[in-house]
Write an enzyme that holds these catalytic residues in place. Structure first.
Site, PDB file in Angstrom:
ATOM      1  N   LYS A 173       0.834  -1.215   0.000  1.00  0.00           N
ATOM      2  CA  LYS A 173       0.000   0.000   0.000  1.00  0.00           C
ATOM      3  C   LYS A 173       0.867   1.262   0.000  1.00  0.00           C
ATOM      4  O   LYS A 173       0.589   2.234  -0.716  1.00  0.00           O
ATOM      5  CB  LYS A 173      -0.926  -0.005   1.218  1.00  0.00           C
ATOM      6  CG  LYS A 173      -1.665   1.317   1.466  1.00  0.00           C
ATOM      7  CD  LYS A 173      -2.553   1.717   0.298  1.00  0.00           C
ATOM      8  CE  LYS A 173      -3.083   3.138   0.419  1.00  0.00           C
ATOM      9  NZ  LYS A 173      -3.914   3.376   1.583  1.00  0.00           N
ATOM     10  N   LYS A 243       1.814  12.337   5.213  1.00  0.00           N
ATOM     11  CA  LYS A 243       2.009  11.232   6.159  1.00  0.00           C
ATOM     12  C   LYS A 243       2.410   9.965   5.418  1.00  0.00           C
ATOM     13  O   LYS A 243       3.381   9.295   5.784  1.00  0.00           O
ATOM     14  CB  LYS A 243       0.725  10.998   6.942  1.00  0.00           C
ATOM     15  CG  LYS A 243       0.650   9.687   7.699  1.00  0.00           C
ATOM     16  CD  LYS A 243      -0.721   9.438   8.271  1.00  0.00           C
ATOM     17  CE  LYS A 243      -1.809   9.271   7.253  1.00  0.00           C
ATOM     18  NZ  LYS A 243      -1.802   7.961   6.567  1.00  0.00           N
TER      19      LYS A 243
END
Length: 292
Positions: A173, A243
């Site tokens: 991911k 992030k």
């Protein structure tokens, strides 16, 4: 065989994921979020509203998390009143958040010490895909655990891939997002260069989509957001993208790879946030590049 699942974190992605599992799985659902609105909405559709993380853990055989990032995952799992305090032998924790690989593996070891098991199952694609149940989910788990949770995950996804052991779903991911971010940077540069040289912005991207520069990012982030210069709040914001690219750079340091493309993507996103676009949909970085 149907049972009870728990769901903690009913935000942009968590709420529709939970709703699809509730509607399609035949399992009962127990839900918790700090915001009362999505809890009430799912309760009206048949879920049981919980007042705490501990209440969810007490009621469910399989517990899902959908949280903004690593700090929130760590707090919900290992903090006061967290999952670790009440999880019991035989339960399963499935984290659909995007979190650092090292943290995922550290928490999994603590879960296993309690006699429970953990899988990481971060999700890709858009909120609309979450609503439609057509997400792509990348799973890190042992094969037998994957076989147990896969039917629940398929309620929310059209693609569910076992990527390896614990943490490997996060690896895939994180790299998916890294490639997306780098592609959006390239598109933003193409947009600025094309317009600067006198080519219509819509014609440029539509023509690129007919050639070897075509991509999901071009057709979605490019044509649907960058061309109309529309970067809504409530979509995947620049702050979240920053992030996630930081997780990719952490992984680069751990593996000894110099990820210059990811470094550039982080710099461009930081420029967008510094320009006041931290809450806007992250392709807004095109505005910051255009002002350079």
């Amino acid at each position: 065989m149907a049972g009870t699942f728990g769901f903690i974190g009913l935000g942009v992605m968590g709420e529709p994921i939970c709703r699809n599992i509730l509607k399609k799985s035949g399992w009962g659902g127990v839900v918790f979020d700090l915001s009362p609105e999505p809890v009430a909405g799912l309760a009206a559709e048949g879920a049981i509203a919980a007042g705490s993380v501990a209440e969810v853990v007490a009621a469910a055989e399989v517990i899902f998390l959908s949280l903004p990032g690593g700090p929130q995952v760590e707090a919900v799992v290992a903090g006061p009143g967290g999952v670790l305090e009440t999880i019991r032998e035989g339960q399963i924790l499935v984290d659909t958040s995007t979190a650092p690989v090292g943290l995922t593996r550290e928490l999994a070891a603590k879960i296993e010490a309690k006699g429970a098991r953990m899988a990481d199952a971060p999700v890709a694609r858009t909120r609309q895909a979450a609503i439609e149940g057509t997400l792509s989910i990348m799973v890190g788990a042992e094969a037998d655990l994957f076989a147990t949770i896969e039917p629940l995950l398929r309620c929310a996804a059209s693609d569910v891939t076992l990527c390896g052991g614990i943490g490997c779903g996060q690896v895939v991911k994180i790299l998916n997002n890294m490639v997306l971010f780098e592609t959006v940077v390239a598109l933003s540069e193409a947009l600025a260069l094309g317009e600067g040289a006198g080519v219509d912005r819509t014609l440029l991207f539509e023509t690129l989509s007919k050639g070897s520069a075509d991509s999901f990012a071009l057709r979605n982030h490019g044509l649907k957001a960058m061309i109309p210069d529309d970067f809504p709040l409530g979509a995947f914001p620049t702050d979240y993208a920053l992030k996630d690219v930081s997780y990719a750079l952490d992984l680069a340091r751990q593996t000894g790879v110099v990820a210059e493309g990811a470094e550039l993507a982080r710099a461009r996103m930081q420029a967008a946030r510094d320009a006041g676009f931290g809450a806007e949909y992250f392709p807004v970085l095109a505005r910051a590049i255009a002002r350079r």
